[in-house]
Design a protein around this motif. Structure first.
Motif, PDB file in Angstrom:
ATOM      1  N   PRO A   1       0.796  -1.278   0.011  1.00 31.93           N
ATOM      2  CA  PRO A   1       0.130  -0.027   0.300  1.00 31.93           C
ATOM      3  C   PRO A   1       0.281   1.291  -0.289  1.00 31.93           C
ATOM      4  N   LEU A   2       2.186   1.302   0.702  1.00 29.08           N
ATOM      5  CA  LEU A   2       3.222   2.089   0.198  1.00 29.08           C
ATOM      6  C   LEU A   2       2.633   3.366  -0.921  1.00 29.08           C
ATOM      7  N   PHE A   3       3.037   2.411  -2.282  1.00 29.42           N
ATOM      8  CA  PHE A   3       3.167   2.672  -3.459  1.00 29.42           C
ATOM      9  C   PHE A   3       1.837   3.898  -3.566  1.00 29.42           C
ATOM     10  N   LEU A   4       0.306   3.151  -2.828  1.00 28.65           N
ATOM     11  CA  LEU A   4      -1.096   4.478  -3.145  1.00 28.65           C
ATOM     12  C   LEU A   4       0.081   5.766  -3.088  1.00 28.65           C
ATOM     13  N   ILE A   5       0.677   6.371  -1.936  1.00 26.11           N
ATOM     14  CA  ILE A   5       1.457   7.634  -2.084  1.00 26.11           C
ATOM     15  C   ILE A   5       1.183   8.280  -3.379  1.00 26.11           C
ATOM     16  N   GLY A   6       1.930   7.579  -4.183  1.00 19.05           N
ATOM     17  CA  GLY A   6       2.551   8.663  -5.592  1.00 19.05           C
ATOM     18  C   GLY A   6       1.385   8.420  -6.395  1.00 19.05           C
ATOM     19  N   LEU A   7      -0.158   8.795  -6.138  1.00 22.58           N
ATOM     20  CA  LEU A   7      -1.334   8.838  -5.901  1.00 22.58           C
ATOM     21  C   LEU A   7      -1.381  10.741  -6.003  1.00 22.58           C
ATOM     22  N   VAL A   8      -0.521  11.077  -4.703  1.00 19.16           N
ATOM     23  CA  VAL A   8      -0.944  12.404  -4.321  1.00 19.16           C
ATOM     24  C   VAL A   8      -0.202  13.207  -5.287  1.00 19.16           C
ATOM     25  N   ALA A   9       0.919  12.733  -6.131  1.00 16.95           N
ATOM     26  CA  ALA A   9       1.394  13.479  -7.879  1.00 16.95           C
ATOM     27  C   ALA A   9       0.319  13.659  -8.729  1.00 16.95           C
TER      28      ALA A   9
ATOM     29  N   LEU B   1      -2.393   7.278 -15.250  1.00 13.50           N
ATOM     30  CA  LEU B   1      -1.225   7.131 -14.046  1.00 13.50           C
ATOM     31  C   LEU B   1      -1.695   6.431 -12.290  1.00 13.50           C
ATOM     32  N   ALA B   2      -3.030   6.372 -12.457  1.00 14.65           N
ATOM     33  CA  ALA B   2      -3.862   6.304 -11.644  1.00 14.65           C
ATOM     34  C   ALA B   2      -3.968   4.873 -11.157  1.00 14.65           C
ATOM     35  N   GLY B   3      -3.906   4.327 -12.439  1.00 15.39           N
ATOM     36  CA  GLY B   3      -3.769   2.723 -13.025  1.00 15.39           C
ATOM     37  C   GLY B   3      -2.732   2.085 -12.524  1.00 15.39           C
ATOM     38  N   LEU B   4      -1.715   2.370 -12.936  1.00 12.99           N
ATOM     39  CA  LEU B   4      -0.413   2.246 -12.822  1.00 12.99           C
ATOM     40  C   LEU B   4      -0.249   2.430 -11.605  1.00 12.99           C
ATOM     41  N   VAL B   5      -0.220   3.380 -10.381  1.00 14.43           N
ATOM     42  CA  VAL B   5       0.533   3.365  -9.091  1.00 14.43           C
ATOM     43  C   VAL B   5      -0.588   2.467  -8.520  1.00 14.43           C
TER      44      VAL B   5
ATOM     45  N   ALA C   1      -1.398  -0.729  -9.673  1.00 18.47           N
ATOM     46  CA  ALA C   1      -0.672  -1.742  -9.645  1.00 18.47           C
ATOM     47  C   ALA C   1       1.055  -1.983  -8.883  1.00 18.47           C
ATOM     48  N   LEU C   2       1.006  -1.025  -9.047  1.00 14.39           N
ATOM     49  CA  LEU C   2       2.676  -0.963  -8.338  1.00 14.39           C
ATOM     50  C   LEU C   2       1.777  -1.386  -6.554  1.00 14.39           C
ATOM     51  N   ALA C   3       1.201  -1.038  -5.965  1.00 15.14           N
ATOM     52  CA  ALA C   3       0.653  -1.309  -4.920  1.00 15.14           C
ATOM     53  C   ALA C   3       0.182  -2.926  -4.709  1.00 15.14           C
ATOM     54  N   ARG C   4      -0.121  -3.135  -6.059  1.00 19.44           N
ATOM     55  CA  ARG C   4      -0.224  -5.051  -6.071  1.00 19.44           C
ATOM     56  C   ARG C   4      -1.736  -5.225  -4.792  1.00 19.44           C
ATOM     57  N   PRO C   5      -2.170  -4.814  -5.938  1.00 23.08           N
ATOM     58  CA  PRO C   5      -4.314  -5.133  -5.182  1.00 23.08           C
ATOM     59  C   PRO C   5      -4.912  -6.719  -5.540  1.00 23.08           C
ATOM     60  N   GLU C   6      -5.246  -6.624  -4.261  1.00 23.77           N
ATOM     61  CA  GLU C   6      -5.367  -8.425  -4.240  1.00 23.77           C
ATOM     62  C   GLU C   6      -7.781  -7.976  -3.751  1.00 23.77           C
ATOM     63  N   ALA C   7      -8.129  -8.784  -5.050  1.00 17.97           N
ATOM     64  CA  ALA C   7      -9.711  -8.482  -4.800  1.00 17.97           C
ATOM     65  C   ALA C   7     -10.161 -10.374  -4.069  1.00 17.97           C
ATOM     66  N   THR C   8     -11.217 -10.315  -3.371  1.00 18.61           N
ATOM     67  CA  THR C   8     -11.532 -11.656  -2.463  1.00 18.61           C
ATOM     68  C   THR C   8     -12.565 -12.262  -3.298  1.00 18.61           C
ATOM     69  N   ILE C   9     -12.720 -13.558  -4.015  1.00 15.92           N
ATOM     70  CA  ILE C   9     -12.874 -14.032  -4.849  1.00 15.92           C
ATOM     71  C   ILE C   9     -14.045 -15.212  -4.485  1.00 15.92           C
ATOM     72  N   ALA C  10     -14.930 -15.751  -4.918  1.00 18.16           N
ATOM     73  CA  ALA C  10     -15.133 -17.788  -4.583  1.00 18.16           C
ATOM     74  C   ALA C  10     -14.483 -18.286  -5.429  1.00 18.16           C
ATOM     75  N   VAL C  11     -13.705 -18.949  -4.904  1.00 22.74           N
ATOM     76  CA  VAL C  11     -13.165 -20.587  -5.490  1.00 22.74           C
ATOM     77  C   VAL C  11     -13.823 -21.816  -5.675  1.00 22.74           C
ATOM     78  N   PRO C  12     -13.887 -22.313  -6.620  1.00 19.00           N
ATOM     79  CA  PRO C  12     -14.563 -23.666  -6.023  1.00 19.00           C
ATOM     80  C   PRO C  12     -14.107 -24.715  -5.037  1.00 19.00           C
ATOM     81  N   ILE C  13     -13.936 -25.623  -4.202  1.00 20.37           N
ATOM     82  CA  ILE C  13     -13.513 -25.896  -3.252  1.00 20.37           C
ATOM     83  C   ILE C  13     -13.085 -27.828  -3.860  1.00 20.37           C
TER      84      ILE C  13
END
Length: 311
Positions: A6-14, A65-69, A71-83
């Motif tokens: 999440p530290l990379f999200l600071i780049g959004l301030v630019a 730039l917002a999208g690339l920044v 991406a640098l923060a490595r977002p994660e989404a919670t999804i349902a996967v088959p067991i």
């Protein structure tokens, strides 16, 4: 959504700072002013630059730039996967009270339809079995991926007799086989409209299920006004949700109630998402990076096309 870095999200301030600098630069007067008497004539010939052409390239660049920044923060989404290799036993009450018509077309008919929808919706990797019971288990199918066999057996059930819920739950546990620490996940879905009248105490079996790591999800089907015709008499067959809730609690499962076919179908849909899938976090950086690069290309194209230079 969460981020691994999440530290990379600071780049959004630019981004707003860059937009503010661009706005200030455009408002700053030219350093050299040349008086030209034919300005009005040239403006009429050349035409004015549209406001949209001035806004769109910087806007696309900012979003890029917002999208690339992000991406640098490595977002994660919670999804349902088959067991993989999970099993569920459907335990369906076919006692005489399931002929009640307070749930359309009958309690048993609604149960059959909802269970069929459940089988259609859960992941194909989920193995399903079936226990149908009245005075005792009369149908036992071990967990399988052959959905057609389970559906065919389910749709052929008829309601008659008493209620031996404990014996049915025991048969379901036995059908799941011996359970160990590394056994695949398993669960039992019990649909009934009343308390057990004969056979083993279902609460004892629920405790055994908890020890084996098999939660029991119970569904109490019917309304307090449900009746059936038996021996020329009209008998009230109100459901007993308290008895079923106790079974669920003792096993570590959850209790549901359904007074009509729509509610029953919704319960099975909820159970399908609980039993057939699990929540996992997946990194979605690639999507944000692709989004950012696409918008970056759009910003470059529109700026060169309309203004002859990069934004």
């Amino acid at each position: 959504m969460s981020f691994q870095a999440p530290l990379f999200l600071i780049g959004l301030v630019a981004i707003p700072l860059a937009l503010l600098a661009l706005w200030a630069a455009r408002r700053r007067p030219a350093k050299y002013v040349i008086r030209f008497p034919a300005t009005a004539t040239l403006a009429a010939v050349v035409g004015r630059t549209g406001r949209a052409r001035r806004i769109i390239p910087p806007a696309l660049l900012s979003l890029s730039l917002a999208g690339l920044v992000t991406a640098l923060a490595r977002p994660e989404a919670t999804i349902a996967v088959p067991i993989e290799k999970a099993s569920v036993m459907l335990v369906t009450d076919t006692s005489g009270s399931m002929n009640a018509t307070d749930v359309s077309p009958t309690r048993l008919g609604a149960a059959q339809a909802a269970a069929t929808h459940f089988l259609d919706r859960v992941p194909k990797s989920l193995q399903t079995g079936l226990v149908a019971y009245a005075d005792g288990p009369n149908t036992v199918l071990r967990p399988t991926q052959d959905r057609d066999t389970v559906k065919g057996t389910l749709n052929a059930l008829q309601a008659d007799g008493g209620t031996a819920t404990g014996d049915a739950l025991e048969a379901a546990l036995n059908a799941l086989g011996k359970r160990g620490k590394n056994s695949p996940p398993a669960a039992i879905v019990l649909l009934s409209d009343g308390a057990s009248k004969t056979g083993r105490d279902p609460n004892e079996v629920a405790q055994e299920a908890k020890a084996a790591g098999v939660p029991i999800y119970t569904v109490a089907l019917g309304t307090p006004d449900g009746v059936i015709q038996q021996g020329g008499q009209v008998l009230n067959v109100a459901p007993d949700p308290q008895a079923l809730a106790q079974i669920a609690q003792l096993s570590g499962g959850r209790a549901f109630t359904a007074e009509d076919s729509d509610a029953l179908d919704a319960v099975y849909q909820t159970l399908g998402s609980k039993i057939g899938t699990k929540k996992e976090k997946k990194e979605v950086s690639a999507g944000f990076a692709a989004f950012g690069l696409l918008l970056l290309g759009g910003a470059a194209f529109t700026s060169l096309r309309w203004r002859g230079r990069l934004p």
